[in-house]
Design a protein around this motif. Structure first.
Motif, PDB file in Angstrom:
ATOM      1  N   VAL B  35       0.813  -1.214   0.000  1.00  0.00           N
ATOM      2  CA  VAL B  35       0.000   0.000   0.000  1.00  0.00           C
ATOM      3  C   VAL B  35       0.853   1.272   0.000  1.00  0.00           C
ATOM      4  O   VAL B  35       0.644   2.147  -0.837  1.00  0.00           O
ATOM      5  N   PRO B  36       1.840   1.408   0.916  1.00  0.00           N
ATOM      6  CA  PRO B  36       2.636   2.635   0.890  1.00  0.00           C
ATOM      7  C   PRO B  36       3.371   2.822  -0.441  1.00  0.00           C
ATOM      8  O   PRO B  36       3.426   3.942  -0.966  1.00  0.00           O
ATOM      9  N   THR B  37       3.907   1.730  -1.002  1.00  0.00           N
ATOM     10  CA  THR B  37       4.616   1.825  -2.277  1.00  0.00           C
ATOM     11  C   THR B  37       3.689   2.337  -3.371  1.00  0.00           C
ATOM     12  O   THR B  37       4.041   3.242  -4.139  1.00  0.00           O
ATOM     13  N   LEU B  38       2.493   1.747  -3.428  1.00  0.00           N
ATOM     14  CA  LEU B  38       1.527   2.162  -4.449  1.00  0.00           C
ATOM     15  C   LEU B  38       1.135   3.620  -4.251  1.00  0.00           C
ATOM     16  O   LEU B  38       0.975   4.367  -5.227  1.00  0.00           O
ATOM     17  N   THR B  39       0.970   4.035  -2.991  1.00  0.00           N
ATOM     18  CA  THR B  39       0.608   5.419  -2.718  1.00  0.00           C
ATOM     19  C   THR B  39       1.673   6.366  -3.248  1.00  0.00           C
ATOM     20  O   THR B  39       1.367   7.379  -3.893  1.00  0.00           O
ATOM     21  N   VAL B  40       2.952   6.026  -2.987  1.00  0.00           N
ATOM     22  CA  VAL B  40       4.050   6.872  -3.461  1.00  0.00           C
ATOM     23  C   VAL B  40       4.017   6.943  -4.986  1.00  0.00           C
ATOM     24  O   VAL B  40       4.124   8.023  -5.585  1.00  0.00           O
ATOM     25  N   ALA B  41       3.838   5.783  -5.638  1.00  0.00           N
ATOM     26  CA  ALA B  41       3.816   5.745  -7.106  1.00  0.00           C
ATOM     27  C   ALA B  41       2.680   6.607  -7.648  1.00  0.00           C
ATOM     28  O   ALA B  41       2.877   7.409  -8.565  1.00  0.00           O
ATOM     29  N   ALA B  42       1.491   6.467  -7.059  1.00  0.00           N
ATOM     30  CA  ALA B  42       0.338   7.243  -7.515  1.00  0.00           C
ATOM     31  C   ALA B  42       0.580   8.730  -7.312  1.00  0.00           C
ATOM     32  O   ALA B  42       0.254   9.559  -8.180  1.00  0.00           O
ATOM     33  N   SER B  43       1.184   9.068  -6.174  1.00  0.00           N
ATOM     34  CA  SER B  43       1.447  10.469  -5.863  1.00  0.00           C
ATOM     35  C   SER B  43       2.399  11.091  -6.890  1.00  0.00           C
ATOM     36  O   SER B  43       2.164  12.180  -7.407  1.00  0.00           O
ATOM     37  N   ALA B 207      20.190   9.249  12.289  1.00  0.00           N
ATOM     38  CA  ALA B 207      19.514  10.532  12.070  1.00  0.00           C
ATOM     39  C   ALA B 207      20.465  11.540  11.440  1.00  0.00           C
ATOM     40  O   ALA B 207      20.112  12.248  10.492  1.00  0.00           O
ATOM     41  N   ALA B 208      21.710  11.580  11.947  1.00  0.00           N
ATOM     42  CA  ALA B 208      22.678  12.540  11.422  1.00  0.00           C
ATOM     43  C   ALA B 208      23.015  12.229   9.970  1.00  0.00           C
ATOM     44  O   ALA B 208      23.152  13.137   9.152  1.00  0.00           O
ATOM     45  N   SER B 209      23.107  10.937   9.617  1.00  0.00           N
ATOM     46  CA  SER B 209      23.493  10.632   8.241  1.00  0.00           C
ATOM     47  C   SER B 209      22.326  10.853   7.279  1.00  0.00           C
ATOM     48  O   SER B 209      22.529  11.288   6.156  1.00  0.00           O
ATOM     49  N   ARG B 210      21.097  10.563   7.737  1.00  0.00           N
ATOM     50  CA  ARG B 210      19.933  10.850   6.892  1.00  0.00           C
ATOM     51  C   ARG B 210      19.902  12.315   6.499  1.00  0.00           C
ATOM     52  O   ARG B 210      19.866  12.669   5.330  1.00  0.00           O
ATOM     53  N   GLU B 263      19.145   5.740  -0.739  1.00  0.00           N
ATOM     54  CA  GLU B 263      18.375   5.651   0.502  1.00  0.00           C
ATOM     55  C   GLU B 263      17.682   4.288   0.610  1.00  0.00           C
ATOM     56  O   GLU B 263      17.742   3.621   1.634  1.00  0.00           O
ATOM     57  N   LEU B 264      17.033   3.866  -0.493  1.00  0.00           N
ATOM     58  CA  LEU B 264      16.257   2.625  -0.446  1.00  0.00           C
ATOM     59  C   LEU B 264      17.145   1.394  -0.452  1.00  0.00           C
ATOM     60  O   LEU B 264      16.891   0.430   0.259  1.00  0.00           O
ATOM     61  N   ALA B 265      18.207   1.425  -1.269  1.00  0.00           N
ATOM     62  CA  ALA B 265      18.991   0.206  -1.467  1.00  0.00           C
ATOM     63  C   ALA B 265      20.137   0.079  -0.485  1.00  0.00           C
ATOM     64  O   ALA B 265      20.657  -1.013  -0.281  1.00  0.00           O
ATOM     65  N   LEU B 266      20.554   1.195   0.140  1.00  0.00           N
ATOM     66  CA  LEU B 266      21.741   1.131   0.984  1.00  0.00           C
ATOM     67  C   LEU B 266      21.406   1.513   2.420  1.00  0.00           C
ATOM     68  O   LEU B 266      21.622   0.746   3.350  1.00  0.00           O
ATOM     69  N   VAL B 267      20.846   2.720   2.601  1.00  0.00           N
ATOM     70  CA  VAL B 267      20.657   3.250   3.956  1.00  0.00           C
ATOM     71  C   VAL B 267      19.635   2.424   4.725  1.00  0.00           C
ATOM     72  O   VAL B 267      19.890   1.984   5.851  1.00  0.00           O
ATOM     73  N   GLN B 268      18.482   2.174   4.101  1.00  0.00           N
ATOM     74  CA  GLN B 268      17.432   1.476   4.852  1.00  0.00           C
ATOM     75  C   GLN B 268      17.800   0.027   5.189  1.00  0.00           C
ATOM     76  O   GLN B 268      17.590  -0.387   6.328  1.00  0.00           O
ATOM     77  N   PRO B 269      18.352  -0.764   4.250  1.00  0.00           N
ATOM     78  CA  PRO B 269      18.757  -2.118   4.646  1.00  0.00           C
ATOM     79  C   PRO B 269      19.818  -2.117   5.742  1.00  0.00           C
ATOM     80  O   PRO B 269      19.773  -2.934   6.668  1.00  0.00           O
TER      81      PRO B 269
END
Lengths: 258, 282
Positions: B35-43, B207-210, B263-269
């Motif tokens: 759901v969140p992924t689809l929401t982002v795509a639609a947005s 938090a600091a690196s984000r 962010e998606l492929a490196l930071v979050q994992p």
């Protein structure tokens, strides 16, 4: 050494193997805290006692009398006191704190291994984990353990280091009584596999009578030794009836504690 | 992560807890995770449609359609120009990020653990927090010349005070019981850092690196615009002089996309790995 005790009638019947070198000697003349307003609050005064080698001793005293302060001094976490302490030869110490104090981000086994001195890092922990009933929990994180299991892991960490002396600070506090009782027996079974000079702090008389060879009775704050109570009966004979007798004779000797 | 950008320390417990619940929801119900992924795509699709519609209504060289931007993107990809400049900017971002995080973390831990040093150096931190990025860049180029070290150093200096403030807060929140346990069991200095200190500071470092990556790449563009002869900032300056808005947008969007990917492929994992011990409830 025991000049502070007014009731040191139990002569120091030193065990033949117990050289003074590997006993624990405590002689703290004064430990004072400063309150927030700068008022000095004496916590310990003329506190002197000895724990003989291989002996399991308990520091018994009312809540807030300075037991934990004494332990922090012995652990080297508080160096601001006047007096002297003598750790057993080797000086390798282990502690079981009031809370398990496991690193939440490391598994149970890693928590134990990290505490080991370098030469013991690779040792086989399986027998110890099995004795303590932790064999299935080695890979778990501390947040996945109940408080009772976390305390067992803290015991495992302390015994795995094969210390020269073991300090325990009310390690079974805030557990329900059956769990605490089970843990006391687990403690005794790992301890008897490798009897280590041990000093446990507690305010629970029955706990002290179950576990120790000798009870060091402390006064109200500022703490000093008011006497000793030796429990010469082997631990496996300390059944409920005997315990009741032990409690009665303790109160005969220390009527002010009744 | 606006909290980090204002130099505020995050509420670790709360942040961690909310992360926990959403992660748990994701694991339990895979369709709920979509759901969140689809929401982002639609947005994003909606934004693109509005852009396309508006550009069709008011056709102008200064307001190109998404298709025109896409054409420029494809062309510069084919010539290899866009990957080269993206790569240069990315290298500068990475270098400045590493320098800022390492230096800022060390200073932050020192100030957080020594009250007197903190009282003395706090005015310096406040001063550097408030020096405009542009001033640091200009001074760095004047004092150290138009070179790569000055460029990366200027960016790092802009970010360091934020890292210091966040990590100082984290150091003040350290639990002394773990340090005492480590002292009793005689942990070595490296073990204390690795097993006791860094895991406790992890939420603050995250938090600091984000906020750091977001801030740094924007400043890198300014540095490139003022004194470098390659990189996305240099290209944007070039196309600004040519009034080529389609190219400006193509470069900007390409870089934003790369930062999102990192962010998606490196930071979050990485963060999921670092906080794995929190996600399994008892």
């Amino acid at each position: 050494m025991i000049h502070a005790s007014r009731d040191a009638d139990d002569e120091m019947d030193g065990q033949p193997s117990a050289g003074a070198r590997s006993s624990l000697g405590v002689d703290i003349s004064e430990k004072t805290f400063l309150s927030a307003d700068g008022v000095p609050l004496p916590a310990l005064r003329d506190l002197a006692f000895e724990v003989r080698a291989g002996e399991f001793a308990c520091l018994l005293g009312p809540s807030g009398c300075g037991k934990t302060t004494t332990l922090r001094i012995l652990l080297g976490l508080d160096r601001d006191f006047s007096g002297a302490i003598r750790l057993p030869e080797g000086g390798c110490i282990a502690a079981v704190f009031q809370e398990p104090t496991l690193l939440p981000w490391r598994s149970v086994e890693d928590n134990v291994r990290l505490a080991l001195p370098k030469p013991l890092r690779g040792k086989d922990l399986t027998p110890l984990f099995e004795t303590l009933g932790l064999a299935a929990m080695r890979k778990l994180f501390p947040s996945e353990l109940s408080l009772g299991l976390a305390r067992r892991a803290a015991l495992a960490r302390a015994f795995a280091t094969e210390p020269d002396i073991l300090f325990l600070d009310e390690p079974f506090v805030s557990l329900d009584e059956p769990t605490a009782e089970r843990l006391r027996h687990l403690l005794l079974s790992v301890w008897s596999e490798r009897p280590t000079t041990a000093l446990m702090v507690t305010h629970n008389l029955r706990e002290a009578l179950t576990l120790s060879d000798r009870i060091i009775v402390l006064s109200e704050r500022p703490a000093h030794v008011i006497g000793y109570f030796d429990v010469r009966l082997p631990r496996n004979y300390r059944n409920p009836t005997v315990m009741t007798d032990l409690v009665r004779s303790f109160y005969e000797k220390f009527p002010e504690r009744a | 992560m606006s909290a980090g950008e204002t130099g505020q320390a995050p509420d670790t417990r709360k942040g961690a807890a909310s992360g926990v619940t959403s992660a748990n929801a994701d694991r339990r119900n895979p369709s709920a995770a979509l759901v969140p992924t689809l929401t982002v795509a639609a947005s994003l699709l909606g934004l693109g449609l509005i852009w396309a519609f508006a550009a069709a209504l008011w056709p102008s060289r200064a307001f190109p359609t998404p298709a025109a931007v896409w054409q420029v993107f494809l062309h510069d990809m084919a010539t290899g120009e866009l990957p080269f400049h993206l790569g240069m900017t990315l290298l500068r971002v990475a270098a400045a990020f590493i320098v800022a995080m390492v230096v800022g973390t060390v200073i932050g831990i020192l100030l957080g653990s020594d009250r007197r040093a903190d009282r003395f150096f706090n005015p310096w931190v406040v001063l550097f927090l408030n020096v405009p990025a542009l001033v640091v860049i200009v001074l760095a180029y004047i004092w150290f010349g138009l070179n790569e070290v000055a460029a990366i150093g200027a960016v790092a200096v802009n970010k360091i005070p934020n890292v210091v403030v966040t990590l100082r807060e984290g150091t003040r929140a350290l639990d002394p019981r773990y340090a005492e346990m480590a002292a009793v069991y005689r942990f070595g200095p490296l073990e204390r850092v690795r097993h006791v200190l860094l895991p406790q500071l992890q939420p603050y470092i995250a938090a600091a690196s984000r906020s750091g990556i977001a801030l740094i790449w924007k400043i890198v563009l300014v540095v490139e615009l003022l004194g470098r002869s390659n990189g996305v900032g240099f290209q944007i300056y070039l196309y600004f002089q040519l009034f080529d808005v389609a190219a400006i947008l193509a470069y900007t969007l390409a870089f934003v996309a790369i930062m999102l990917l990192i962010e998606l492929a490196l930071v979050q994992p990485l963060e999921r790995h670092a906080t794995r011990w929190r996600r399994r409830p008892a």
